[in-house]
Structure formats: C-alpha cells, structure tokens
Design a protein around this motif. Structure first.
Motif, short mmCIF file in Angstrom:
data_model
loop_
_atom_site.label_atom_id
_atom_site.label_comp_id
_atom_site.label_asym_id
_atom_site.label_seq_id
_atom_site.Cartn_x
_atom_site.Cartn_y
_atom_site.Cartn_z
N ALA A 113 0.86 -1.18 0.00
CA ALA A 113 0.00 0.00 0.00
C ALA A 113 0.89 1.23 0.00
O ALA A 113 1.93 1.25 0.68
N GLU A 114 0.52 2.23 -0.77
CA GLU A 114 1.22 3.51 -0.72
C GLU A 114 0.59 4.35 0.38
O GLU A 114 -0.64 4.53 0.40
N ILE A 115 1.43 4.84 1.28
CA ILE A 115 0.92 5.48 2.50
C ILE A 115 1.48 6.89 2.60
O ILE A 115 2.70 7.09 2.62
N TYR A 116 0.60 7.86 2.66
CA TYR A 116 1.04 9.26 2.74
C TYR A 116 1.79 9.54 4.03
O TYR A 116 1.46 9.01 5.10
N SER A 123 0.00 20.66 2.93
CA SER A 123 -0.61 21.69 2.09
C SER A 123 -1.77 21.15 1.26
O SER A 123 -2.49 21.91 0.61
N TYR A 124 -1.97 19.83 1.27
CA TYR A 124 -3.04 19.24 0.49
C TYR A 124 -4.34 19.18 1.29
O TYR A 124 -4.33 19.05 2.50
N LYS A 125 -5.44 19.24 0.57
CA LYS A 125 -6.74 19.11 1.20
C LYS A 125 -7.27 17.71 0.88
O LYS A 125 -7.51 17.39 -0.27
N PRO A 131 -11.61 10.74 8.69
CA PRO A 131 -10.85 9.49 8.56
C PRO A 131 -9.90 9.47 7.36
O PRO A 131 -8.99 8.66 7.31
N MET A 132 -10.12 10.35 6.38
CA MET A 132 -9.26 10.36 5.20
C MET A 132 -8.03 11.24 5.39
O MET A 132 -7.17 11.30 4.51
N HIS A 133 -7.91 11.91 6.52
CA HIS A 133 -6.72 12.71 6.77
C HIS A 133 -5.50 11.78 6.82
O HIS A 133 -5.56 10.70 7.41
N GLU A 139 -2.14 5.97 10.89
CA GLU A 139 -2.23 5.30 12.19
C GLU A 139 -3.12 4.07 12.10
O GLU A 139 -2.83 3.03 12.70
N VAL A 140 -4.19 4.15 11.32
CA VAL A 140 -5.07 2.99 11.14
C VAL A 140 -4.30 1.86 10.46
O VAL A 140 -4.38 0.69 10.86
N LEU A 141 -3.55 2.19 9.42
CA LEU A 141 -2.77 1.18 8.72
C LEU A 141 -1.70 0.56 9.63
O LEU A 141 -1.42 -0.63 9.55
N SER A 142 -1.12 1.39 10.49
CA SER A 142 -0.16 0.86 11.46
C SER A 142 -0.84 -0.12 12.40
O SER A 142 -0.28 -1.19 12.71
N HIS A 143 -2.04 0.20 12.85
CA HIS A 143 -2.79 -0.71 13.72
C HIS A 143 -3.07 -2.05 13.02
O HIS A 143 -3.07 -3.10 13.66
#
Length: 223
Positions: A113-116, A123-125, A131-133, A139-143
């Motif tokens: 998975a590519e993870i921001y 600077s991105y919206k 939940p999409m922040h 953190e969810v992916l880490s969990h």
C-alpha cells in the motif's frame, strides 16, 4: 450496506465513486474519468463500492498477483463517518482476497500500500471526512500491521504527466508478522508490473528501480 463491484465507467456507481475520489485525493493521484475505461474492465483489477441506502459511501480498489504472491491495495475511501465504512471495506476485501488466493492455488506473503507521510502533505486538502486525513489513515494502517519499506519512495503521477510523486512511503502488510524484510527484486518486479499502465516514468522512479534491481533485502520499519 452492499459491496458492489464496478467494471464500467458507464455504471452510475463509478461516477459517484470518481466524484468522491476527486474530492479527497490530490489531482495527481486521480486518473481522469475517461482514462478509467480500460483498466476498470480488467478482470484482475477489483474496484468495489460500499453502497448505503442507494448512495456510494466508500470504495476500494485492489489486485492480487499470484506469480508474486502479493496483493496491492490501490485505495480505500471512506465517504462518511459513523457507518463503519472502513471496517466493512476491510472485511469484504479480505474475504475476496482469500477467494483469489484459493482460486489461484497460492498463499499471499502480504499486501502493498502507498501510504502518505502527513508531514509531507500538509498543504493538500484531503476532503472533508476526518478518517481520510493522512495522519489518521497512517495510524489505522499501522494498527492493521502495515510497515514501511526502507527506501526513498517515489511513483509516477497518475495524471499521465510523468511527474515524480514523493509524499508517500511504500508500505507492506506481511502475512507473517515476524517478517523483517522483503526481497528488493520482488519489490522491483511488483512496481514495474503495477506501473506498466503509465507510459511516462520520471527519472527519480527509474533510479529507484535501478537501486532495487541491484539490491538484496529491504528492511521493514515501523510506520
């Protein structure tokens, strides 16, 4: 809630999904509407929407590579809070990936998975759904067990302009949680196959692939 596959841009669910995607992700991460016509019809690309009371409230895209024994989560979109959309998509996708493994007679070693990186995309919206922040998603992916590969990662922009997008890490969710590394050759093969649909590749991407081709093992690090 319903888990519905989308395989044509003529499907009204696709228009709703693309609008949702465009409202959340940066432009360079969103393939133009018409350019989806061929890839969404590919039987190996699995695009599903979560539909609640007739509305698309989430979506996910993923694929499984039996020859490499790895999966890839292209994206997961949560459109509304309070409905359990994220959990629903995760469970349905997991069940479908189990089916794909069974049908191919293979057992996956994990999922990319590519993870921001939140500090790189301030600077991105990312839409109006918390939940999409990027910080929340990371953190969810880490969990879930995702780790990041110890490489400086870039990928070609999906707007077909061939720019290097560098605000992400390449993550991996190992099926065996004791796994501490991944073959550099496997990563290279996966990325070459995954980005074969984009004709323009930036110099930075080519250099990254060259380093992987000449490498051995890549460490898995905490997110």
């Amino acid at each position: 809630m319903e888990y519905i596959r989308v395989q044509s841009i003529e499907d009204p669910n696709f228009a709703a999904m693309h609008e949702l995607m465009s409202s959340i992700f940066p432009p360079e991460e969103v393939l133009a509407f018409e350019l989806w016509r061929e890839p969404i019809a590919d039987p190996d690309i699995h695009v599903y929407v979560a539909v609640y009371e007739g509305n698309v409230v989430g979506a996910t895209e993923y694929r499984y590579y039996p020859d490499l024994r790895v999966a890839m989560t292209d994206f997961t979109i949560i459109g509304v809070m309070g409905l359990g959309v994220g959990r629903y998509l995760y469970m349905q996708r997991s069940l479908d990936l189990q089916r794909l493994q069974s049908e191919s007679g293979t057992e996956s070693i994990g999922m990319f998975a590519e993870i921001y990186r939140p500090q790189a995309v301030s600077s991105y919206k990312f839409g109006n759904v918390l939940p999409m922040h990027p910080a929340v998603r990371r953190e969810v992916l880490s969990h879930l067990g995702y780790q990041k590969l110890d490489i400086t990662y870039v990928h070609p922009s999906w707007d077909h302009e061939g720019r290097a997008v560098a605000e992400l890490d390449l993550g991996f969710l190992p099926a065996d949680e004791t796994r501490q590394w991944l073959s550099a050759g496997l990563i290279s093969k996966f990325l070459k196959q995954y980005y074969s649909a984009l004709p323009k590749k930036p110099r930075e991407w080519q250099e990254m692939i060259s380093e992987l081709d000449g490498g051995d093992e890549i460490k898995l690090l905490p997110l």
